[in-house]
Design a protein around this motif. Structure first.
Motif, PDB file in Angstrom:
ATOM      1  N   THR A 125       0.858  -1.184   0.000  1.00 47.32           N
ATOM      2  CA  THR A 125       0.000   0.000   0.000  1.00 47.32           C
ATOM      3  C   THR A 125       0.891   1.229   0.000  1.00 47.32           C
ATOM      4  O   THR A 125       1.868   1.279   0.752  1.00 47.32           O
ATOM      5  N   ILE A 126       0.541   2.194  -0.854  1.00 51.15           N
ATOM      6  CA  ILE A 126       1.200   3.508  -0.781  1.00 51.15           C
ATOM      7  C   ILE A 126       0.125   4.534  -0.488  1.00 51.15           C
ATOM      8  O   ILE A 126      -0.962   4.508  -1.069  1.00 51.15           O
ATOM      9  N   ARG A 127       0.440   5.403   0.466  1.00 50.10           N
ATOM     10  CA  ARG A 127      -0.516   6.437   0.894  1.00 50.10           C
ATOM     11  C   ARG A 127       0.092   7.817   0.704  1.00 50.10           C
ATOM     12  O   ARG A 127       1.214   8.057   1.147  1.00 50.10           O
ATOM     13  N   ASN A 128      -0.684   8.689   0.042  1.00 54.58           N
ATOM     14  CA  ASN A 128      -0.285  10.089  -0.098  1.00 54.58           C
ATOM     15  C   ASN A 128      -1.049  10.966   0.879  1.00 54.58           C
ATOM     16  O   ASN A 128      -0.582  12.035   1.269  1.00 54.58           O
ATOM     17  N   ILE A 129      -2.240  10.515   1.243  1.00 55.68           N
ATOM     18  CA  ILE A 129      -3.138  11.247   2.131  1.00 55.68           C
ATOM     19  C   ILE A 129      -3.684  10.232   3.141  1.00 55.68           C
ATOM     20  O   ILE A 129      -3.950   9.078   2.778  1.00 55.68           O
ATOM     21  N   VAL A 130      -3.845  10.651   4.384  1.00 59.91           N
ATOM     22  CA  VAL A 130      -4.360   9.731   5.414  1.00 59.91           C
ATOM     23  C   VAL A 130      -5.817   9.376   5.120  1.00 59.91           C
ATOM     24  O   VAL A 130      -6.650  10.264   4.884  1.00 59.91           O
ATOM     25  N   ALA A 131      -6.119   8.080   5.126  1.00 57.32           N
ATOM     26  CA  ALA A 131      -7.498   7.592   4.974  1.00 57.32           C
ATOM     27  C   ALA A 131      -7.548   6.152   5.477  1.00 57.32           C
ATOM     28  O   ALA A 131      -6.500   5.560   5.781  1.00 57.32           O
ATOM     29  N   GLY A 132      -8.749   5.607   5.541  1.00 61.94           N
ATOM     30  CA  GLY A 132      -8.957   4.182   5.797  1.00 61.94           C
ATOM     31  C   GLY A 132      -8.133   3.611   6.930  1.00 61.94           C
ATOM     32  O   GLY A 132      -8.178   4.081   8.069  1.00 61.94           O
ATOM     33  N   GLY A 133      -7.369   2.574   6.592  1.00 62.21           N
ATOM     34  CA  GLY A 133      -6.596   1.830   7.580  1.00 62.21           C
ATOM     35  C   GLY A 133      -5.606   2.674   8.369  1.00 62.21           C
ATOM     36  O   GLY A 133      -5.403   2.444   9.567  1.00 62.21           O
ATOM     37  N   MET A 134      -5.002   3.656   7.720  1.00 63.08           N
ATOM     38  CA  MET A 134      -4.007   4.476   8.433  1.00 63.08           C
ATOM     39  C   MET A 134      -4.680   5.419   9.422  1.00 63.08           C
ATOM     40  O   MET A 134      -4.164   5.662  10.518  1.00 63.08           O
ATOM     41  N   ALA A 135      -5.851   5.939   9.034  1.00 64.25           N
ATOM     42  CA  ALA A 135      -6.601   6.827   9.935  1.00 64.25           C
ATOM     43  C   ALA A 135      -6.982   6.042  11.195  1.00 64.25           C
ATOM     44  O   ALA A 135      -6.855   6.532  12.324  1.00 64.25           O
ATOM     45  N   LYS A 136      -7.424   4.796  10.980  1.00 62.51           N
ATOM     46  CA  LYS A 136      -7.859   3.948  12.090  1.00 62.51           C
ATOM     47  C   LYS A 136      -6.673   3.537  12.968  1.00 62.51           C
ATOM     48  O   LYS A 136      -6.731   3.658  14.198  1.00 62.51           O
ATOM     49  N   LEU A 153      -3.777   4.872  13.492  1.00 64.02           N
ATOM     50  CA  LEU A 153      -3.067   5.906  14.238  1.00 64.02           C
ATOM     51  C   LEU A 153      -3.999   6.972  14.821  1.00 64.02           C
ATOM     52  O   LEU A 153      -3.526   7.968  15.358  1.00 64.02           O
ATOM     53  N   GLY A 154      -5.310   6.760  14.712  1.00 67.74           N
ATOM     54  CA  GLY A 154      -6.268   7.716  15.273  1.00 67.74           C
ATOM     55  C   GLY A 154      -6.175   9.081  14.623  1.00 67.74           C
ATOM     56  O   GLY A 154      -6.199  10.113  15.297  1.00 67.74           O
ATOM     57  N   LEU A 155      -6.034   9.101  13.305  1.00 62.82           N
ATOM     58  CA  LEU A 155      -5.878  10.369  12.578  1.00 62.82           C
ATOM     59  C   LEU A 155      -7.132  10.694  11.783  1.00 62.82           C
ATOM     60  O   LEU A 155      -7.903   9.811  11.427  1.00 62.82           O
ATOM     61  N   GLU A 156      -7.301  11.982  11.496  1.00 59.21           N
ATOM     62  CA  GLU A 156      -8.384  12.448  10.632  1.00 59.21           C
ATOM     63  C   GLU A 156      -8.082  12.030   9.190  1.00 59.21           C
ATOM     64  O   GLU A 156      -6.922  12.139   8.758  1.00 59.21           O
ATOM     65  N   GLU A 157      -9.109  11.640   8.440  1.00 65.50           N
ATOM     66  CA  GLU A 157      -8.907  11.415   7.010  1.00 65.50           C
ATOM     67  C   GLU A 157      -8.635  12.757   6.329  1.00 65.50           C
ATOM     68  O   GLU A 157      -9.216  13.767   6.718  1.00 65.50           O
ATOM     69  N   GLY A 158      -7.735  12.741   5.358  1.00 63.47           N
ATOM     70  CA  GLY A 158      -7.518  13.952   4.559  1.00 63.47           C
ATOM     71  C   GLY A 158      -6.215  14.676   4.857  1.00 63.47           C
ATOM     72  O   GLY A 158      -5.854  15.602   4.130  1.00 63.47           O
ATOM     73  N   ILE A 159      -5.495  14.252   5.904  1.00 62.36           N
ATOM     74  CA  ILE A 159      -4.200  14.888   6.190  1.00 62.36           C
ATOM     75  C   ILE A 159      -3.227  14.524   5.060  1.00 62.36           C
ATOM     76  O   ILE A 159      -3.053  13.346   4.743  1.00 62.36           O
ATOM     77  N   VAL A 160      -2.626  15.566   4.472  1.00 70.45           N
ATOM     78  CA  VAL A 160      -1.669  15.324   3.389  1.00 70.45           C
ATOM     79  C   VAL A 160      -0.333  14.943   4.016  1.00 70.45           C
ATOM     80  O   VAL A 160       0.201  15.668   4.862  1.00 70.45           O
ATOM     81  N   LEU A 161       0.183  13.781   3.632  1.00 74.05           N
ATOM     82  CA  LEU A 161       1.427  13.286   4.229  1.00 74.05           C
ATOM     83  C   LEU A 161       2.632  14.035   3.662  1.00 74.05           C
ATOM     84  O   LEU A 161       2.653  14.365   2.468  1.00 74.05           O
ATOM     85  N   LYS A 162       3.631  14.276   4.520  1.00 76.51           N
ATOM     86  CA  LYS A 162       4.839  15.005   4.106  1.00 76.51           C
ATOM     87  C   LYS A 162       5.585  14.247   3.009  1.00 76.51           C
ATOM     88  O   LYS A 162       6.220  14.826   2.146  1.00 76.51           O
ATOM     89  N   GLU A 163       5.527  12.919   3.088  1.00 74.83           N
ATOM     90  CA  GLU A 163       6.077  12.065   2.018  1.00 74.83           C
ATOM     91  C   GLU A 163       5.204  10.823   1.938  1.00 74.83           C
ATOM     92  O   GLU A 163       4.513  10.487   2.902  1.00 74.83           O
ATOM     93  N   PRO A 164       5.205  10.124   0.806  1.00 74.83           N
ATOM     94  CA  PRO A 164       4.359   8.930   0.704  1.00 74.83           C
ATOM     95  C   PRO A 164       4.763   7.880   1.740  1.00 74.83           C
ATOM     96  O   PRO A 164       5.950   7.734   2.051  1.00 74.83           O
ATOM     97  N   VAL A 165       3.768   7.166   2.253  1.00 75.50           N
ATOM     98  CA  VAL A 165       4.004   6.092   3.222  1.00 75.50           C
ATOM     99  C   VAL A 165       3.787   4.762   2.516  1.00 75.50           C
ATOM    100  O   VAL A 165       2.753   4.560   1.874  1.00 75.50           O
ATOM    101  N   LEU A 166       4.765   3.864   2.634  1.00 73.86           N
ATOM    102  CA  LEU A 166       4.627   2.529   2.050  1.00 73.86           C
ATOM    103  C   LEU A 166       4.385   1.525   3.178  1.00 73.86           C
ATOM    104  O   LEU A 166       5.059   1.566   4.202  1.00 73.86           O
TER     105      LEU A 166
END
Ligand code: TMP
Length: 234
Positions: free
Chosen positions: A92-103, A105-118
């Motif tokens: 999985t590569i994430r550019n913006i927080v959503a779905g599994g990553m939001a859940k 790490l307890g984050l809001e969906e829509g946060i733009v990541l400083k760099e892509p997360v793999l």
């Protein structure tokens, strides 16, 4: 090419042998599942749309230097692909927080990541595709270090190519999942690339135009897939 024996049926696709032992036919179904297939349904014409979208994207990625299993689209629902041995990880590569990553790490969906997360997830529904890292993959012989380096390199190449491509279609590539396979000892991109496997948001309205409409019962599921197809094909 004709379908011979069915050798696999997954949640969204079937695979058939052909007269050529190195080639398979991948058939795209309308079936949709979520949450490890505890939620099931149908998205009318999804198979046809995902077949066309995957073709378009595999062709684009090949031009960008990412080898794929795609050979050619045969008809509405069938695609001729190279036979691979799937590496049992979902990348999985994430550019913006959503779905599994939001859940997670307890984050809001829509946060733009400083760099892509793999992320790597071990492909096993019974275990809910657990998050693993490169140490697990090497230590358990899921893939070699060299294979993993290639998988990582191709995944970031896919991200760069698709971010740019979808942006030109008025879509934000929030995140996506890839699967790779071994073909004659080489790593190539396999599976599909579609609104089932990517989160795509409208650039101006941020409307979700992907499988989250099905997962979250947001309505207008078919319309969202049609809209992605329309934009990608124009
Ligand atoms: P996630 O946020 O649920 O981990 O999903 C990340 C991306 O992977 C998202 O674009 C949807 C896609 N995905 C799949 O293709 N298959 C799956 O089984 C899951 C859970 C996600």
């Amino acid at each position: 090419m004709e379908k011979l024996k069915q050798i696999y049926e997954g949640k969204a696709k079937k695979l058939y042998e052909t007269a050529d032992p190195d080639l398979l036919i991948q058939e795209f179904k309308d079936d949709a599942t979520a949450f490890d297939a505890t939620k099931r349904g149908t998205i009318v014409n999804k198979g046809v749309i995902n077949n066309m979208l995957s073709e378009k994207i595999f062709v684009l990625l090949t031009k960008k230097g990412v080898p794929t299993h795609f050979v050619k689209r045969l008809n509405d629902r069938d695609m001729l692909v190279k036979r691979v041995e799937i590496v049992p990880i979902e990348v999985t590569i994430r550019n913006i927080v959503a779905g599994g990553m939001a859940k997670l790490l307890g984050l809001e969906e829509g946060i733009v990541l400083k760099e892509p997360v793999l992320e790597y997830h071990y492909k096993e529904d019974k275990l809910h595709d657990p998050l693993i890292n490169d140490y697990h993959i090497r230590a358990l012989n899921i893939a070699t270090e060299k294979e993993l380096d290639t998988i990582k390199k191709y995944s970031f190449m896919v991200n760069e190519a698709l971010k740019f491509f979808f942006d030109s279609k008025g879509l934000i590539l929030v995140d996506f999942k890839l699967e790779f396979g071994r073909c004659k000892k080489k790593i190539i991109l396999a599976d599909e690339v579609s609104p089932d496997t990517c989160r795509l948001w409208d650039k101006t309205t941020k409307e979700k135009l992907d499988k989250d409409r099905f997962r979250r019962d947001l309505g207008n599921v078919e319309e969202a897939y049609q809209e992605v197809l329309r934009r990608v094909m124009e």
